[in-house]
Enzyme design. Structure first.
Site, PDB file in Angstrom:
ATOM      1  N   GLU A 141       8.811  16.237  15.662  1.00  0.00           N
ATOM      2  CA  GLU A 141       9.219  16.108  14.261  1.00  0.00           C
ATOM      3  C   GLU A 141       8.420  17.087  13.399  1.00  0.00           C
ATOM      4  OE1 GLU A 141       8.164  12.561  11.992  1.00  0.00           O
ATOM      5  OE2 GLU A 141      10.193  12.503  11.201  1.00  0.00           O
TER       6      GLU A 141
ATOM      7  N   CYS B 212      13.226  11.151   6.607  1.00  0.00           N
ATOM      8  CA  CYS B 212      13.237  10.838   8.044  1.00  0.00           C
ATOM      9  C   CYS B 212      14.649  10.959   8.614  1.00  0.00           C
ATOM     10  CB  CYS B 212      12.662   9.459   8.295  1.00  0.00           C
ATOM     11  SG  CYS B 212      13.435   8.184   7.304  1.00  0.00           S
TER      12      CYS B 212
ATOM     13  N   THR C 210       5.299   8.325  13.473  1.00  0.00           N
ATOM     14  CA  THR C 210       5.325   7.571  14.729  1.00  0.00           C
ATOM     15  C   THR C 210       3.910   7.311  15.269  1.00  0.00           C
ATOM     16  OG1 THR C 210       7.536   8.275  15.257  1.00  0.00           O
ATOM     17  CG2 THR C 210       6.158   7.674  17.130  1.00  0.00           C
TER      18      THR C 210
ATOM     19  N   GLY D  31       6.578   5.212   8.148  1.00  0.00           N
ATOM     20  CA  GLY D  31       5.663   6.355   8.204  1.00  0.00           C
ATOM     21  C   GLY D  31       5.837   7.090   9.518  1.00  0.00           C
TER      22      GLY D  31
ATOM     23  N   LYS E  61       0.843  -1.198   0.000  1.00  0.00           N
ATOM     24  CA  LYS E  61       0.000   0.000   0.000  1.00  0.00           C
ATOM     25  C   LYS E  61       0.874   1.242   0.000  1.00  0.00           C
ATOM     26  CE  LYS E  61      -2.000   3.060   2.775  1.00  0.00           C
ATOM     27  NZ  LYS E  61      -2.101   4.083   1.776  1.00  0.00           N
TER      28      LYS E  61
ATOM     29  N   THR F  47       1.148   6.913  13.548  1.00  0.00           N
ATOM     30  CA  THR F  47       0.574   5.814  12.764  1.00  0.00           C
ATOM     31  C   THR F  47       1.252   4.501  13.137  1.00  0.00           C
ATOM     32  OG1 THR F  47       0.452   7.428  10.976  1.00  0.00           O
ATOM     33  CG2 THR F  47      -0.142   5.180  10.428  1.00  0.00           C
TER      34      THR F  47
ATOM     35  N   GLU G  87       9.544   1.546  10.769  1.00  0.00           N
ATOM     36  CA  GLU G  87      10.530   2.609  10.546  1.00  0.00           C
ATOM     37  C   GLU G  87       9.777   3.918  10.669  1.00  0.00           C
ATOM     38  OE1 GLU G  87      13.604   2.120  10.321  1.00  0.00           O
ATOM     39  OE2 GLU G  87      13.621  -0.034   9.980  1.00  0.00           O
TER      40      GLU G  87
END
Ligand code: TXE
Length: 485
Positions: free
Chosen positions: A389, A286, A232, A230, A177, A234, A252
């Site tokens: 972030e 990231c 954190t 994605g 996805k 999520t 990750e």
């Protein structure tokens, strides 16, 4: 160029198919702020079809000799390289990143991902353990079944292929996805997979929103392996969905990476490296170093030269060859960046560069989501701007006086993904690298990636490692076979 009315379908069992619900989402070009295609707005019914196809394909694919799987993956790598220009342009339009970056980084890396794992599976070893006078043990590493692969919008094909390649190389089948914000190159990859002769059902791609499609993948009882990259927040939802089903999960997630410059560093290299690590892909990597720490005796000199170099980055239409800074991926992300720039000022920060939306780039990009490289000074280390972030072209710079102090600053965050240290003192480099709590420490460089090394984060930056043997192990199940003497 594709037609403007393209509706990106799902790819299930080797066929491009409409989503069951026949619904589509607008796919917006960040540089213009306008829809330029549509993407399937799928749901759990589409995921069910993809899982059924992956399930059906598993026996044949997992039994195929590694050399045959390898050949097909090498074919995919070759075709990605053949289509470099088309893919780079598609990635640039879809994400807002400079075409030159997609051409030099994203697409070549996608080809490397397939080539790397295609050859890695030809050179594996299996452990053997002899239990004196009693037994002989050997380890079988078998594909686990169906892998669910969920990826973000910042490096769409680069990160999706980083998951697909190892997952299918070792014999799993997959349901992938891509981010609903940047689905185009995943669609083009499916065309390539067909042309390369990948058997039907080995790779299935279901497009749509995170909750509808990502949620259905993580909840599906037949998808026993989940690899997610994605945010954190999520990542936590993904972990919660997978835990009761005992899925194997790799996460990750985000970062708030320190970039440490000691006064003994080669300042020219440190400044050039810091401009890249701060603003590459508009800061939407990231691994970007969003907290810059500079030893006080070099602080004024560094800021002066860093601001000067960053101010020369050319912000422009991503499709313009000279552009070095493109658009932010969408309005939500642009608003998030603006929010943090306002917050930084409320927290006492001073804007040394940028901080305001730019003038219109050109007529085509009048409504695009642009924001200039922004440098903020004078903030306390523990403020929100320095802890949360932002994921945009915004960095803070803070002076420090001692090694001990800066190690404390570097580790004073919930995240632990990556860091950079700039120094010419080898002993210091080793000392500091050992004490920083991040999964990767770069010394006198940034974003040097060897695909064999373990890649991943500590703390809120994730769980598990990707890359090389780590990925081959993640996507397989280790089974010990013990034979009595
Ligand atoms: O990412 P999401 P978002 C950070 C960055 C950004 C923030 C949010 O700070 O501002 O995350 O970005 C899918 N179950 N990063 O909201 O939602 C989603 O559809 C399963 C850092 O865009 O994490 C997409 O395919 N899947 C990062 C993928 O998860 C779900 C890169 C990532 O999207 C889901 C991107 C759910 N419940 C953002 N909800 C990095 N580390 O590189 C969403 N998704």
């Amino acid at each position: 160029m594709r037609s403007e009315s393209l509706q990106i379908p799902n790819f299930i069992d080797g066929q491009f198919v409409e989503p069951v619900g026949r619904k589509y989402l607008d796919n917006i070009e960040p540089a213009t702020g306008k829809p330029y295609s549509q993407v399937a707005d799928s749901d759990a019914r589409d995921v069910d079809l993809a899982v059924a196809a992956a399930d059906k394909a598993f026996v044949g694919w997992s039994k195929k000799p590694a050399a045959e799987r390898s050949k097909i993956l090498l074919g995919i790598a070759d075709l990605i390289e053949r289509d470099l220009e088309k893919l780079a342009r598609a990635e640039s339009i879809d994400t807002g990143k400079p075409l030159s970056l997609a051409r030099s980084l994203d697409i070549p890396r996608a080809a490397s991902n397939f080539r790397f794992f295609a050859t890695a599976i030809l050179h594996t070893e299996s452990e053997a353990h002899i239990t004196d006078n009693v037994a002989f043990n050997y380890t079988l590493r078998q594909p686990r079944g169906i892998a669910g692969l969920i990826s973000p919008w910042n490096l769409p094909l680069y990160l999706l292929s980083w998951k697909i390649a190892p997952a299918i190389a070792v014999g799993n089948t997959s349901v992938a996805k891509p981010s609903e914000l940047t689905p185009m190159t995943a669609y083009l990859l499916c065309e390539i997979a067909c042309e390369a002769g990948l058997p039907n059902g080995v790779l299935n791609v279901v497009h749509g929103t995170g909750p509808n499609v990502g949620g259905a993948i993580t909840a599906h009882p037949k998808v026993n392996t989940i690899s997610f990259t994605g945010g954190t927040v999520t990542g936590r939802e993904v972990a919660e969905a997978c835990a009761p089903l005992f899925k194997k999960v790799s996460l990750e997630l985000g970062g708030k990476n320190p970039n440490i410059i000691f006064a003994d560093a080669d300042l020219d290299a440190a400044i050039a490296g810091s401009v890249r690590s701060s603003f590459a892909n508009q800061g939407q990597v990231c691994l970007c170093g969003s907290r810059v720490f500079v030893e006080r005796i070099a602080y004024n000199d560094f800021i002066h030269r860093f601001v000067d170099k960053a101010s020369k980055l050319k912000l422009g239409d991503p499709l313009d060859e000279k552009t070095e800074q493109g658009a932010i991926v969408n309005k939500t992300q642009l608003d998030k960046v603006k929010f943090y720039v306002d917050l930084a000022q409320k927290e006492g920060g001073e804007i040394a560069l940028g901080g305001k939306s730019p003038e219109a780039i050109n007529e085509r990009c009048r409504d695009g989501y642009f924001f200039p490289p922004t440098i903020i000074t004078g903030l306390p280390v523990s403020c929100r701007t320095n802890r949360e972030e932002i994921f945009g072209p915004v960095v803070t710079i803070t002076p420090f006086d001692s090694e001990e102090e800066v190690i404390g600053y570097a580790n004073d965050t919930d995240y632990g993904l990556a860091s950079s240290v700039w120094t010419q003192n080898l002993n210091r480099a080793h000392r500091v690298a050992e004490k920083i709590h991040t999964g990767t420490v770069w010394v006198n460089c940034w974003l040097v990636r060897d695909l064999r090394v373990p890649f991943g984060g500590m703390k809120a930056s994730g769980v598990g490692r990707e890359g090389g043997t780590e990925a081959l192990h993640f996507f397989t199940e280790a089974k010990n076979i013990c034979i009595a003497k």
